[in-house]
Scaffold this active site. Sequence first.
Site, PDB file in Angstrom:
ATOM      1  N   SER A 156       0.800  -1.322  -0.041  1.00 24.15           N
ATOM      2  CA  SER A 156       0.081   0.042  -0.062  1.00 24.15           C
ATOM      3  C   SER A 156       0.830   1.241  -0.055  1.00 24.15           C
ATOM      4  CB  SER A 156      -0.697   0.082   1.202  1.00 24.15           C
ATOM      5  OG  SER A 156      -0.255  -0.196   2.481  1.00 24.15           O
ATOM      6  N   CYS A 157       2.363   1.221   0.244  1.00 25.56           N
ATOM      7  CA  CYS A 157       2.745   2.320   0.507  1.00 25.56           C
ATOM      8  C   CYS A 157       3.878   2.687  -0.935  1.00 25.56           C
ATOM      9  CB  CYS A 157       3.901   2.355   1.598  1.00 25.56           C
ATOM     10  SG  CYS A 157       3.041   2.290   3.195  1.00 25.56           S
ATOM     11  N   PHE A 158       4.614   1.904  -1.240  1.00 29.62           N
ATOM     12  CA  PHE A 158       5.776   1.974  -1.944  1.00 29.62           C
ATOM     13  C   PHE A 158       5.102   2.502  -3.387  1.00 29.62           C
ATOM     14  CE2 PHE A 158       9.782  -0.300  -0.274  1.00 29.62           C
ATOM     15  CZ  PHE A 158       9.561   0.685   0.693  1.00 29.62           C
TER      16      PHE A 158
END
Length: 430
Positions: A268-270
């Site tokens: 979900s972040c990078f």
Amino acid sequence: MQLSIVGSGYVGTTIAACFAEVGHDVVNVDIDEDIVAALNDGDAPIHEPGLDELVAEHAGDRLRATTDYAAIRDTDVTFLALPTPSEDDGHIDLSIMKAGARSLGATLAEKDGHHLVVTKSTVVPTTTEAVIAPILTEESGKTLGEDLDIGMNPEFLREGSAVEDFLAPDKVVLGSETERAGDLLRGVFDPLVARAGDPPVVETGVAEAEMIKYANNGFLAAKISLANDIANICKEYDIDSAEVLDAIGLDHRIGSSFLGAGVGWGGSCFPKDVAAIIAAARDVGYDPAMLQAAVEVNDRQPVRLLGRLREHVDPDGARVAVLGLAFKPGTDDIRNSRAIPLVDALLDAGAEVVGYDPVATENFRERYPGIEYADSADAALDGADAALVVTDWPEFADLGSEFDGMATPVVVDGRRIVTRRDGIVYESLV
């Protein structure tokens, strides 16, 4: 201290439980009645090691949940931990954040005294000051810098180790614009800093704190992509990339973390954060070539894995076991999992796909209800013409005789976790 968290997703639930663990009284505010009920019953709504225990221990005592924003008025500090999903062009969608800020501002209009609102969600630089703060002041009628302050506290939580990351952080970043906001933020984190053995505390401005999160994730994403680029070159020369990357990791200027070459990064972040900072940079006229290259290398890795498969098996009509559906071990999160482009490509090629993951099967089934799922790696491998290893779950390192049940024992390892052995055709991605 009395804290409120708006949002009970992955970040909101984790920080609420951890703040309770270090001694604060915390109320989680969320519109989902099922999540609120689960938290009040002592059940964590997400899979995260150690989180179940913290929620069970503190629910009904220092941790409670509600759908009623009015509970915020009894707190000193509110953290906004709401989703900021990607739009098609890479920009972040702030609609949920804006709605949360409006509800929060309207609630604060009926509170006497000062309140600090801290952005915990990942947002591009100037968002808190230029977007969130005006909504809060308009809805609350309060004056920024007097009876209302804003702050920014980026999260550095890795799924699968989020509780540990929060309670034993590498650093704590506190963004504020006034002395009072800085003092309050410091007071929130003082118990954690003392417990964690005094990690570095970075006190900076709000926009700087927002940028630190993107710089952090952009650097790590680029490091993984560079490791993959190097490993891909090694593969073409029949060089052991693990030996090369292990050696360069001994250089203190490089370090060994995030040099694990393989099928690429997801989650979900990078992907979201790199896309967002690329879009934000282009908005101000700068083309971030290095970050764009990191994305391009990452996007090629699943294609290369399928190419390795084609060297041994024609996927058309073949039964292919996909081992690992979560984007990384230790979580049931499938967002941007490298299994997604692989399954898409396999289905397009006419393959019969059977998937297995220790915890993420049900989430993957929601996206791909039409493929077959196994309840063990052994069952997934039984009768398969090939196996693709996508997530480096520790149990896959222990696989051995299970490969004997394959129709044709071709194993393409995207994480270099399976041990080569007689009786299988083993191909690593890098």
